[in-house]
Design a protein around this motif. Structure first.
Motif, PDB file in Angstrom:
ATOM      1  N   SER A 138       0.166   2.320   7.748  1.00  0.00           N
ATOM      2  CA  SER A 138      -0.340   1.036   7.293  1.00  0.00           C
ATOM      3  C   SER A 138      -0.056  -0.059   8.320  1.00  0.00           C
TER       4      SER A 138
ATOM      5  N   THR B 244       0.837  -1.192   0.000  1.00  0.00           N
ATOM      6  CA  THR B 244       0.000   0.000   0.000  1.00  0.00           C
ATOM      7  C   THR B 244       0.870   1.240   0.000  1.00  0.00           C
TER       8      THR B 244
ATOM      9  N   GLU C  85     -11.658   2.389  -6.304  1.00  0.00           N
ATOM     10  CA  GLU C  85     -11.379   2.607  -4.877  1.00  0.00           C
ATOM     11  C   GLU C  85     -11.858   3.989  -4.423  1.00  0.00           C
TER      12      GLU C  85
ATOM     13  N   PRO D 198      -3.120  -5.109   1.927  1.00  0.00           N
ATOM     14  CA  PRO D 198      -4.433  -4.759   2.464  1.00  0.00           C
ATOM     15  C   PRO D 198      -5.517  -5.347   1.554  1.00  0.00           C
ATOM     16  N   GLU D 199      -6.749  -5.142   1.922  1.00  0.00           N
ATOM     17  CA  GLU D 199      -7.842  -5.535   1.022  1.00  0.00           C
ATOM     18  C   GLU D 199      -8.728  -4.333   0.771  1.00  0.00           C
TER      19      GLU D 199
ATOM     20  N   TYR E 248      -8.665  -4.280   8.584  1.00  0.00           N
ATOM     21  CA  TYR E 248      -9.364  -3.804   9.787  1.00  0.00           C
ATOM     22  C   TYR E 248     -10.469  -4.759  10.226  1.00  0.00           C
TER      23      TYR E 248
ATOM     24  N   GLN F   1      -5.125   5.796   0.701  1.00  0.00           N
ATOM     25  CA  GLN F   1      -6.027   5.843   1.851  1.00  0.00           C
ATOM     26  C   GLN F   1      -5.670   6.993   2.803  1.00  0.00           C
TER      27      GLN F   1
HETATM   28  C1  LIG Z   1     -11.554   1.743  -0.621  1.00  0.00           C
HETATM   29  C2  LIG Z   1     -11.453   0.759   0.509  1.00  0.00           C
HETATM   30  C3  LIG Z   1     -12.043  -0.478   0.373  1.00  0.00           C
HETATM   31  C4  LIG Z   1     -11.935  -1.427   1.405  1.00  0.00           C
HETATM   32  N1  LIG Z   1     -12.481  -2.658   1.195  1.00  0.00           N
HETATM   33  C5  LIG Z   1     -12.269  -3.621   2.139  1.00  0.00           C
HETATM   34  C6  LIG Z   1     -12.695  -4.951   1.889  1.00  0.00           C
HETATM   35  O1  LIG Z   1     -13.229  -5.287   0.837  1.00  0.00           O
HETATM   36  N2  LIG Z   1     -12.477  -5.899   2.854  1.00  0.00           N
HETATM   37  C7  LIG Z   1     -11.832  -5.568   4.038  1.00  0.00           C
HETATM   38  O2  LIG Z   1     -11.635  -6.449   4.845  1.00  0.00           O
HETATM   39  N3  LIG Z   1     -11.446  -4.309   4.283  1.00  0.00           N
HETATM   40  C8  LIG Z   1     -11.633  -3.319   3.374  1.00  0.00           C
HETATM   41  N4  LIG Z   1     -11.202  -2.041   3.624  1.00  0.00           N
HETATM   42  C9  LIG Z   1     -10.560  -1.711   4.909  1.00  0.00           C
HETATM   43  C10 LIG Z   1      -9.175  -2.321   4.943  1.00  0.00           C
HETATM   44  O3  LIG Z   1      -9.233  -3.441   5.786  1.00  0.00           O
HETATM   45  C11 LIG Z   1      -8.121  -1.414   5.469  1.00  0.00           C
HETATM   46  O4  LIG Z   1      -8.288  -0.132   4.950  1.00  0.00           O
HETATM   47  C12 LIG Z   1      -6.746  -1.906   5.057  1.00  0.00           C
HETATM   48  O5  LIG Z   1      -6.778  -3.247   4.724  1.00  0.00           O
HETATM   49  C13 LIG Z   1      -5.752  -1.744   6.117  1.00  0.00           C
HETATM   50  O6  LIG Z   1      -4.473  -1.944   5.574  1.00  0.00           O
HETATM   51  P1  LIG Z   1      -3.302  -0.973   6.012  1.00  0.00           P
HETATM   52  O7  LIG Z   1      -3.418  -0.790   7.495  1.00  0.00           O
HETATM   53  O8  LIG Z   1      -2.058  -1.673   5.630  1.00  0.00           O
HETATM   54  O9  LIG Z   1      -3.488   0.327   5.287  1.00  0.00           O
HETATM   55  C14 LIG Z   1     -11.285  -1.087   2.602  1.00  0.00           C
HETATM   56  C15 LIG Z   1     -10.707   0.168   2.726  1.00  0.00           C
HETATM   57  C16 LIG Z   1     -10.779   1.080   1.696  1.00  0.00           C
HETATM   58  C17 LIG Z   1     -10.115   2.418   1.860  1.00  0.00           C
END
Ligand SMILES: Cc1cc2nc3c(=O)[nH]c(=O)nc-3n(C[C@H](O)[C@H](O)[C@H](O)COP(=O)(O)O)c2cc1C
Ligand SMILES: Cc1cc2nc3c(=O)[nH]c(=O)nc-3n(C[C@H](O)[C@H](O)[C@H](O)COP(=O)(O)O)c2cc1C
Lengths: 202, 422
Positions: free
Chosen positions: A15, A10, B89, A75-76, A111, B46
């Motif tokens: 993160s 990411t 996104e 991430p997802e 998350y 993000q």
């Molecule tokens: C546009 C967007 C879409 C997301 N879609 C998902 C998802 O499909 N499934 C999920 O578990 N979390 C989703 N999240 C939340 C993520 O779990 C979280 O933002 C991210 O994985 C954390 O990774 P990081 O701490 O390395 O940034 C989404 C977040 C964003 C901003």
């Protein structure tokens, strides 16, 4: 000692995937050298006709080339890998082939409770495509759900069961890297095939 | 049917963009397809929210206003491009314009698979809860070996491909209708129109009595309103408030603004009430619409507003006879919307079209004659033996209005005629 490149999947400033990789770097310091690599700063992939990739991508390709293996923590976003990570992989498959036959371990933090299960599936599919041809460690998954609560103030994984799993997978990865080194008979052919793919638009 | 097309590529030359442009050209009788550019959309981050960037906003607004979306995806590394994913996104982070939108996926790639894996991925991504789009199932339009399929005029060469595309598009237009029908909010009915303006919209000035004769002064003070030589930036131009007043007050039309909360907030005040075609007094500005209508006219007013608010009609026409044979006074009620298509109120235009008709006849050497086949006497306006009606649906400063027959909401275009037959 193996040398690994760990790609933060990411471009986000704070993160939990970066935290996970930083933790692994520290925790496994006596077993392997882990170098963190950032994808932030890469421009959007636009299939340039001159076939040139940015200097940052070139440097990444070189680092990966020289490493024994790659760890990617994703991430997802929207049930799939983030655009920023997909973007890096597009650059890294455009007239370069650092991933060919490269052992890869995938981890992921999110998350929610599922811990990137679908993004990892997606990432596997991408890395398995003919122009990347990575050797992804099979039958192994590391999902870190509720990642905002997963680390203590010193950046250590709180959940001991999770930690034990991660240690086990990392040991497996070390072995996987050694085995993969022997699966090298088609390596030259693989690289040549990737080299011959011509994606440019004429 | 209004559709937007998104090609998942920021390459200088893109076959997927070519494909969408072709669809827009070839099938322009079937769909109105606006092919959007995603080149300026920043890479999603993000920790650096750029939802408000012009590129993201422009695309989001167009999607919101469209009936459906066609996405043409390339395939890179067995998945969609980062540029397309990045856009999605942004559209699933702090805004969700794709939610409930019918989507058709097509795709073109250089090799045999024709983006099959990217399409499958895209489907999964679009159906994730943050995006929440509704992808048409079943159909797959894959354009393989795309470097060879267009002729020198950028048209598809193969007739079978064209007819399959046409068939798929035909299905999609039906799909769009079904999904949008499903998405329709339950219409609470015209009775829900609150002419007392108890609700509020973003622009409602709170804490000022709407009924007060000096509402304009009080509300202006409260909002620190621009006035006099203050500049106002407009689409498209720059005027001072004074210039805006010169401009609006020189219109040969009586204009009234009623907002989405059914509050009468403006009219162009260039005549005294007694000289107006639809009388208004300065003290009325700011009133809830109920204040300016006789009680018996209210249901009709509610119906008209509701038709405009819900889009059953965009413009409601009402001839208002009763000012003698020399005048033919028309009231036009035009729905106003913002860039996202959201209802913002009514622009009421009142004018006497007789001078226009006379001018036209004189300068083209023609005259009016009675149409023996006409089933309405509305044309002549000389219906001396019908009761004079000053039906003023919205402004209604007409105390002597006859009780109105409720309009037929399902036949909006004919309602205007209904005023002639009380
Ligand atoms: C546009 C967007 C879409 C997301 N879609 C998902 C998802 O499909 N499934 C999920 O578990 N979390 C989703 N999240 C939340 C993520 O779990 C979280 O933002 C991210 O994985 C954390 O990774 P990081 O701490 O390395 O940034 C989404 C977040 C964003 C901003
Ligand atoms: C990095 C990269 C990876 C690609 N991977 C695939 C692939 O996995 N499958 C495929 O059919 N085409 C692949 N292609 C070629 C695409 O077919 C082609 O770039 C694209 O889909 C054409 O669409 P466009 O003209 O709209 O950009 C790849 C191209 C690039 C640059």
């Amino acid at each position: 000692m193996h040398k690994f490149v760990a790609i933060v999947g990411t471009n986000s400033d704070n993160s939990t995937n970066r935290k996970l990789l930083q933790f692994m770097q520290k925790h496994f310091a006596d077993q392997a050298t882990i170098e963190l690599v950032e994808i932030k700063g890469l421009p959007m992939f636009n299939k340039p006709e001159d076939k040139q990739i940015p200097a940052q991508a070139q440097a990444m390709a070189k680092q990966i080339d020289q490493a024994d293996g790659v760890i990617i923590s994703t991430p997802e976003y929207d049930h799939s890998a983030p655009a920023a990570l997909m973007n890096a992989l597009e650059w890294l498959s455009y007239y370069v082939n650092p991933f060919a036959d490269k052992p890869v371990m995938i981890t992921g933090a999110s998350y929610g409770s599922l811990g990137t299960s679908r993004a990892q599936e997606h990432l596997r599919q991408i890395l398995d495509s003919p122009e990347l041809r990575a050797r992804i460690m099979p039958s192994s998954e590391f999902f870190l759900g509720h990642s905002l609560q997963a680390f203590d103030d010193d950046g250590n994984l709180v959940d001991q069961t999770k930690l034990a799993k991660l240690e086990g997978l990392f040991a497996d990865f070390q072995t996987f890297v050694d085995i993969t080194k022997q699966l090298n008979h088609a390596n030259a052919a693989n690289k040549q095939e990737i080299h011959d793919i011509d994606w440019a638009n004429r | 049917m209004k559709l937007v097309g998104i090609a998942g590529s920021v390459a200088d030359k893109s076959y997927n963009r070519l494909l969408l442009k072709y669809i827009a050209r070839e099938f322009k009788d079937v769909v109105d397809l606006d092919v959007l550019d995603i080149n300026d959309v920043p890479l999603f981050n993000q920790s650096d929210d750029q939802t408000d960037s012009p590129a993201v906003q422009a695309i989001s607004n167009k999607i919101l206003a469209a009936d459906g979306v066609i996405i043409a995806t390339p395939e890179h590394n067995h998945t969609i491009t980062a540029s397309l994913k990045s856009l999605i996104e942004w559209l699933s982070f702090n805004i969700h314009p794709m939610s409930g939108k019918p989507v058709m996926i097509v795709g073109a790639s250089y090799y045999d698979q024709g983006s099959s894996r990217a399409q499958l991925n895209l489907r999964q991504i679009l159906e994730s809860p943050g995006v929440d789009a509704i992808v048409m199932p079943g159909n797959e339009f894959l354009l393989a070996n795309v470097k060879t399929v267009f002729d020198e005029n950028d048209n598809l060469k193969d007739d079978r491909t064209v007819s399959f595309l046409k068939e798929t598009l035909g299905k999609f237009t039906k799909f769009v209708k079904v999904i949008n029908k499903m998405n329709e909010k339950e219409d609470p009915g015209w009775q829900s129109e609150d002419l007392e303006s108890h609700g509020k919209v973003e622009t409602t000035v709170e804490g000022v009595d709407m009924h007060a004769a000096d509402w304009v002064e009080k509300a202006a003070e409260k909002t620190n309103a621009a006035e006099g030589d203050d500049y106002v930036k407009l689409d498209r131009g720059l005027l001072t408030v004074n210039q805006l007043n010169y401009f609006l007050n020189s219109m040969p039309i009586e204009l009234t603004y009623a907002d989405a909360n059914n509050q009468f907030i403006y009219y162009n005040h260039f005549l005294e009430a007694k000289d107006m075609l639809a009388a208004r007094t300065p003290g009325q500005a700011g009133n809830p619409m109920a204040d300016c209508h006789p009680k018996r006219a209210i249901p009709h007013v509610q119906q008209v507003i509701h038709m405009l608010r819900t889009g059953q009609t965009d413009m409601f026409r009402l001839p208002v006879p009763g000012m003698g044979p020399d005048k033919y006074v028309m009231h036009y009620y035009k729905a106003m919307h913002d860039a996202k298509g959201e209802y913002k109120g009514i622009n009421e235009l009142v004018l006497d079209i007789m001078p226009i008709v006379q001018y036209y006849l004189k300068h083209t050497g023609q005259m009016l004659v009675k149409d023996p086949d006409a089933d309405t006497d509305a044309v002549s306006g000389a219906s001396t033996n019908t009761k004079p009606e000053k039906t003023d649906a919205v402004s209604g400063a007409s105390a002597d209005t006859e009780p109105e027959k409720p309009a037929e909401p399902e036949k909006p275009d004919e309602v205007s005629g209904a005023s002639a037959n009380s």
